[in-house]
Design a protein around this motif. Structure first.
Motif, short mmCIF file in Angstrom:
data_model
loop_
_atom_site.label_atom_id
_atom_site.label_comp_id
_atom_site.label_asym_id
_atom_site.label_seq_id
_atom_site.Cartn_x
_atom_site.Cartn_y
_atom_site.Cartn_z
N HIS A 126 -3.73 -5.70 -1.99
CA HIS A 126 -3.62 -4.36 -1.40
C HIS A 126 -2.22 -4.12 -0.84
O HIS A 126 -1.69 -3.01 -0.92
CB HIS A 126 -4.67 -4.17 -0.31
CG HIS A 126 -6.07 -4.19 -0.82
ND1 HIS A 126 -7.17 -4.32 0.01
CD2 HIS A 126 -6.57 -4.09 -2.09
CE1 HIS A 126 -8.27 -4.30 -0.71
NE2 HIS A 126 -7.93 -4.17 -1.98
N ARG A 127 -1.64 -5.17 -0.29
CA ARG A 127 -0.29 -5.03 0.25
C ARG A 127 0.73 -4.83 -0.86
O ARG A 127 1.66 -4.03 -0.74
CB ARG A 127 0.08 -6.26 1.08
CG ARG A 127 -0.66 -6.39 2.37
CD ARG A 127 0.02 -7.35 3.33
NE ARG A 127 -0.01 -8.72 2.90
CZ ARG A 127 0.21 -9.76 3.71
NH1 ARG A 127 0.47 -9.55 4.99
NH2 ARG A 127 0.18 -10.99 3.25
N THR A 128 0.58 -5.58 -1.94
CA THR A 128 1.58 -5.51 -3.02
C THR A 128 1.61 -4.13 -3.68
O THR A 128 2.62 -3.76 -4.28
CB THR A 128 1.30 -6.58 -4.08
OG1 THR A 128 -0.03 -6.39 -4.61
CG2 THR A 128 1.41 -7.97 -3.49
N GLN A 129 0.53 -3.39 -3.57
CA GLN A 129 0.52 -2.03 -4.14
C GLN A 129 1.51 -1.11 -3.44
O GLN A 129 1.88 -0.08 -3.99
CB GLN A 129 -0.90 -1.44 -4.05
CG GLN A 129 -1.94 -2.17 -4.88
CD GLN A 129 -3.34 -1.64 -4.65
OE1 GLN A 129 -3.53 -0.64 -3.95
NE2 GLN A 129 -4.33 -2.31 -5.23
N HIS A 130 1.93 -1.49 -2.24
CA HIS A 130 2.86 -0.65 -1.47
C HIS A 130 4.29 -1.19 -1.51
O HIS A 130 5.17 -0.61 -0.85
CB HIS A 130 2.39 -0.55 -0.02
CG HIS A 130 1.05 0.12 0.12
ND1 HIS A 130 0.92 1.48 0.30
CD2 HIS A 130 -0.22 -0.39 0.10
CE1 HIS A 130 -0.36 1.79 0.39
NE2 HIS A 130 -1.07 0.68 0.28
N MET B 248 11.65 -9.70 1.18
CA MET B 248 11.68 -11.15 1.05
C MET B 248 10.48 -11.73 0.32
O MET B 248 10.49 -12.92 -0.02
CB MET B 248 11.77 -11.79 2.45
CG MET B 248 13.03 -11.43 3.20
SD MET B 248 13.18 -12.29 4.79
CE MET B 248 13.31 -13.99 4.23
N SER B 249 9.44 -10.93 0.08
CA SER B 249 8.22 -11.49 -0.54
C SER B 249 7.87 -10.86 -1.88
O SER B 249 7.03 -11.42 -2.61
CB SER B 249 7.03 -11.33 0.41
OG SER B 249 6.73 -9.95 0.61
N ALA C 44 4.51 -14.10 -6.08
CA ALA C 44 4.41 -12.77 -6.66
C ALA C 44 4.70 -12.80 -8.16
O ALA C 44 4.07 -12.12 -8.95
CB ALA C 44 5.38 -11.81 -5.96
N VAL C 45 5.68 -13.62 -8.56
CA VAL C 45 6.03 -13.70 -9.97
C VAL C 45 4.87 -14.28 -10.77
O VAL C 45 4.51 -13.78 -11.84
CB VAL C 45 7.29 -14.57 -10.14
CG1 VAL C 45 7.58 -14.81 -11.62
CG2 VAL C 45 8.49 -13.89 -9.49
N SER C 46 4.25 -15.35 -10.26
CA SER C 46 3.15 -15.97 -10.98
C SER C 46 1.93 -15.08 -11.04
O SER C 46 1.18 -15.09 -12.01
CB SER C 46 2.76 -17.30 -10.30
OG SER C 46 2.33 -17.07 -8.98
#
Length: 366
Positions: free
Chosen positions: A190-194, A355-356, A362-364
């Protein structure tokens, strides 16, 4: 040797009064005037016997406790053999309540220390500060659930809901180890969507920067992250002065920008803009103080679980990272955080993306 009736009665009365004063039932015949000769005549006769109700209660308590533990062990063994899935749920809830009560006692001790010794929140050790932060978040989630259980027979409905919706209703104390990994991954997704919306907002705001050199550094920083790169500490700190004044300071950010940053801290966006800004500032100050306390303690003293939890709070899901990668990322974060002033906290929140977003986890995942 004979004793007078009045002397014996007086001593018995004193003995009874002394027994009442110590809140115990004591039957004692204390014959102070009995000679050594009488003792030699009756060597096996005890001169003083005490029967205390407190000892009896302790004996009964130990007996009842041992029987209860025996019955509980039998019950758990039966569940484990016949209903293994229900036993796992039962064991998880039992351990969860034990840990919750243990945390409550620890928080009570910390609060008492702050009150008695006059210790301020920012001066607490890292683990105590983190315990207060996490316990407060857990209470916010638990209290509505407790209120719902007040009506008669509502607890059966709550058990049903908790079984089928553990992520939404339960706190991590009542999650299994598998659920903890699974739910952390869901929340982090949910965080990565932002991430991209935050970067887009930051790039748009960069056009309002009047200093041409700083504007170029900020645009290059956004472009590097958008293209999959990981900025180093010096590149982030090079633009720190932009986040202490408009339009990137905490009290001057646009509502759309704050609404994209809020989910990074698991904060709701269904509030008026001024309340969102106030909550963001409060959480940013809290994170800033945690970083200071962690730097004083030294991140190398964190256990593996504490290390992953510290990364997760700061925007990085470290479950797919090894210990060395997690420590390296957290070390870089602390280098940025400890170099900032409290007026530059907006940059600290943006670092949860800068930074994340493209770190190995995140790449994997992508």
């Amino acid at each position: 040797m004979a004793l007078s009736c009045s002397s014996l009665c007086s001593r018995l009365s004193l003995t009874r009064l002394s027994g009442l004063s110590t809140n115990r039932i004591t039957h004692c015949f204390y014959l102070r005037d009995v000679s050594c000769q009488s003792r030699s005549v009756f060597p096996g006769l005890p001169l003083c016997r005490h029967f205390t109700s407190s000892k009896v209660r302790r004996g009964i308590g130990r007996f009842v406790s041992s029987k209860f533990q025996w019955a509980n062990a039998k019950y758990e063994g039966f569940l484990k053999r016949r209903f293994p899935r229900f036993f796992l749920l039962y064991h998880t809830f039992k351990e969860g309540f034990r840990m919750l009560f243990q945390d409550a006692r620890e928080v009570k001790r910390i609060k008492k220390k702050m009150l008695v010794k006059g210790v301020k929140l920012q001066d607490l050790p890292y683990r105590e500060m983190e315990k207060l932060r996490q316990f407060r978040r857990d209470l916010i989630k638990v209290i509505p659930l407790v209120i719902i259980t007040i009506p008669p027979f509502a607890n059966y409905l709550i058990i049903f809901l908790m079984y089928f919706f553990p992520r939404q209703l339960l706190i991590p104390h009542f999650w299994t180890s598998r659920q903890q990994l699974e739910f952390r991954k869901v929340y982090h997704s949910h965080r990565t969507q932002h991430h991209q919306p935050v970067l887009k907002e930051l790039e748009d705001v960069s056009h309002q920067v009047k200093n041409g050199h700083l504007q170029g550094l900020l645009k290059n920083l956004c472009t590097k992250v958008q293209r999959g790169g990981n900025p180093n500490v010096s590149e982030i700190l090079a633009v720190r002065s932009l986040f202490s004044k408009a339009p990137l300071a905490m009290n001057t950010m646009r509502n759309s920008q704050m609404r994209h940053i809020s989910p990074l801290l698991f904060l709701t966006t269904r509030l008026p803009g001024f309340l969102i800004g106030r909550r963001l500032n409060s959480h940013a100050v809290e994170l800033f103080q945690l970083d200071r306390a962690l730097s004083r303690m030294g991140p190398h003293q964190l256990s593996e679980w504490e290390l992953k939890q510290a990364c997760y709070v700061r925007g990085m899901n470290a479950d797919s990272l090894d210990t060395s990668q997690s420590r390296e990322w957290l070390s870089q974060w602390l280098q940025v955080s400890t170099a900032l002033k409290e007026s530059e906290l907006s940059l600290l929140l943006h670092c949860m993306v800068l930074m994340s977003a493209n770190y190995p986890s995140a790449v994997s995942r992508h």
